[in-house]
Scaffold this motif. Structure first.
Motif, short mmCIF file in Angstrom:
data_model
loop_
_atom_site.label_atom_id
_atom_site.label_comp_id
_atom_site.label_asym_id
_atom_site.label_seq_id
_atom_site.Cartn_x
_atom_site.Cartn_y
_atom_site.Cartn_z
N LEU A 294 46.64 11.52 -13.24
CA LEU A 294 46.22 12.69 -14.04
C LEU A 294 47.20 13.85 -13.87
CD1 LEU A 294 42.34 12.93 -13.58
CD2 LEU A 294 43.65 11.64 -15.27
N CYS B 37 45.64 12.03 -19.39
CA CYS B 37 45.46 10.75 -18.68
C CYS B 37 46.48 9.74 -19.21
CB CYS B 37 44.03 10.24 -18.79
SG CYS B 37 43.42 10.06 -20.47
N CYS C 156 40.17 6.92 -10.77
CA CYS C 156 41.61 6.81 -11.04
C CYS C 156 42.28 5.90 -10.03
CB CYS C 156 42.26 8.19 -11.05
SG CYS C 156 41.77 9.17 -12.48
#
Ligand code: PLP
Length: 400
Positions: free
Chosen positions: A315, A330, A396
């Motif tokens: 990110l 993203c 993530c």
């Protein structure tokens, strides 16, 4: 022949409402869900404003009001523009509507002919293009770049203007990016507009008071007074005064435009709610110190969220000047796969994967016309934000 009007076939359902509903459904099904998709302050309307509304009811201020608003509110709006924006609007140049959204809608309905173009910097608030489409116009999105803080550049504006351009729609601080234009950045844009006399500016200043650090808010007609005869300066009490449910928005502009909007509103909603108008008089003329207190809390939350998102793998999150949104990219997560084997091809996939894996609801950038990104609203308790960011980091890290 379909019964529903063609104008509505052009409109998409609101993506933010869709995400909020999906989060609600999952919650009802027993999942632990954090929703970072709402666009309203989590604070309550200040007590002095509530009391002004109660007093208005008790005085019997419960009847129809003039279409353009009660005179004390229109006076207060003119004084607000002078005090805070150095704009010389007369009360007769102001209009009160049922929320900022209503004002924007009526400005488009009152001015747009088929084929007229409205330049909308992207990412944009979800409702803008649809409002223009319903009014019969053509939205012209102009992409901005994360490297330029999601701000429209003068060259891009110059290129987007055609003989059919009617409006440039500016929103600073922005929903969804939080980006706000400095005086100099606005001046570069208004310089372009000076060369194109047929283009008007509609400026949505609804997040005016939510700015952080030493950032100074500026609005186009203040930066370039020569544009005042073709600017509609729109604002409202929803965000600054935590009054989203009261439904009061307002604007000031050239009398010719205000008259056209008066005519339209007179056949449509008439005057806004009398009680909410009296509450808004108190909002604009009463004590303003709570704004600074709340601003400080929002700023701390912004810093927390930006820092935690930038620690998340894949990110990139710029620190915006205002509003209560961040708009991280993203892009690096695109092409990766979740532990369940789902490939992330779009920001919509990212958002769906995050909701499924960690129960955190955010809104995909494609809804706002620029991605791959997603929008987080940080108008939520700090502890909840912290928890949500840990979950986003974990999601993530799980991508490979
Ligand atoms: C950029 C922007 N403009 C206008 C509005 C509408 O405000 P109101 O609640 O006063 O209709 C919103 C609300 O989300 C917004 O984000």
């Amino acid at each position: 022949m379909p019964f529903i009007a063609d104008a509505l076939l052009r409109v998409k359902p609101s993506a933010t409402i869709a995400v909020t509903q999906k989060a609600r459904d999952l919650k009802n099904a027993g999942r632990d869900i954090i929703s970072l998709s709402v666009g309203e302050p989590d604070f309550d309307t200040p007590d002095n404003i509530k009391k002004a509304a109660i007093a208005a009811i008790e005085r019997g201020e419960t009847k129809y009001t003039p279409v353009l608003g009660i005179p004390p509110l229109r006076e207060a709006i003119a004084r607000k523009f002078k005090r805070e924006n150095n704009l010389d609007y007369k009360a007769s140049q102001t209009i009160v509507g049922t929320g900022g959204k209503h004002i924007l809608f009526n400005a488009f309905l009152a001015t747009i002919n088929p084929g007229d173009e409205v330049i909308i910097p992207a990412p944009y608030w979800v409702s803008y293009p649809d409002m223009v489409l319903i009014a019969g116009g053509s939205p012209v999105p102009v992409a901005t770049r994360i490297e330029q803080g999601f701000k429209l550049q003068p060259e891009a504006l110059e290129k987007a203007i055609t003989p059919k351009t009617k409006w440039l729609l500016l929103n600073s601080p922005s929903n969804p990016s939080g980006a706000a234009y400095t005086h100099a950045e606005l001046k570069a844009l208004t310089d372009v507009l000076l060369r194109h006399e047929h283009v008007w500016v509609l400026t949505d200043d609804i997040y005016e008071h939510l700015i952080y650090g030493d950032f100074k808010f500026a609005t186009p007609a203040e930066v370039e007074p020569r544009l005042i005869d073709r600017t509609l300066t729109m604002n409202g009490v929803s965000k600054s005064y935590a009054m989203t449910g009261w439904r009061i928005g307002y604007a000031a502009g050239p009398e010719q435009l205000i008259k056209a909007m008066d005519m339209l509103q007179g056949q449509q909603t008439s005057g806004a709610c009398s009680i909410a108008q009296w509450a808004s008089v108190e909002a604009l003329t009463g004590p303003q110190d709570f704004i600074a207190e709340r601003r400080k809390i929002f700023e701390e939350r912004r810093d927390l969220v930006v820092s935690m998102l930038n620690q998340a793998k894949f990110l990139q999150c710029p620190s915006p000047e205002g509003a209560f949104y961040v708009y991280p990219s993203c892009a690096e997560a695109i092409g990766k796969t979740t532990p369940e084997g789902k490939r992330i091809d779009t920001d919509e996939d990212f958002v769906a994967g995050l909701l499924e894996a960690e129960g955190v609801a955010v809104v995909q950038g494609s809804a706002f016309g620029l991605g791959p990104n997603f929008r987080i609203s940080y108008a939520t308790a700090t502890s909840v934000l912290e928890d949500a960011c840990v979950k986003i980091q974990r999601f993530c890290s799980s991508l490979a």
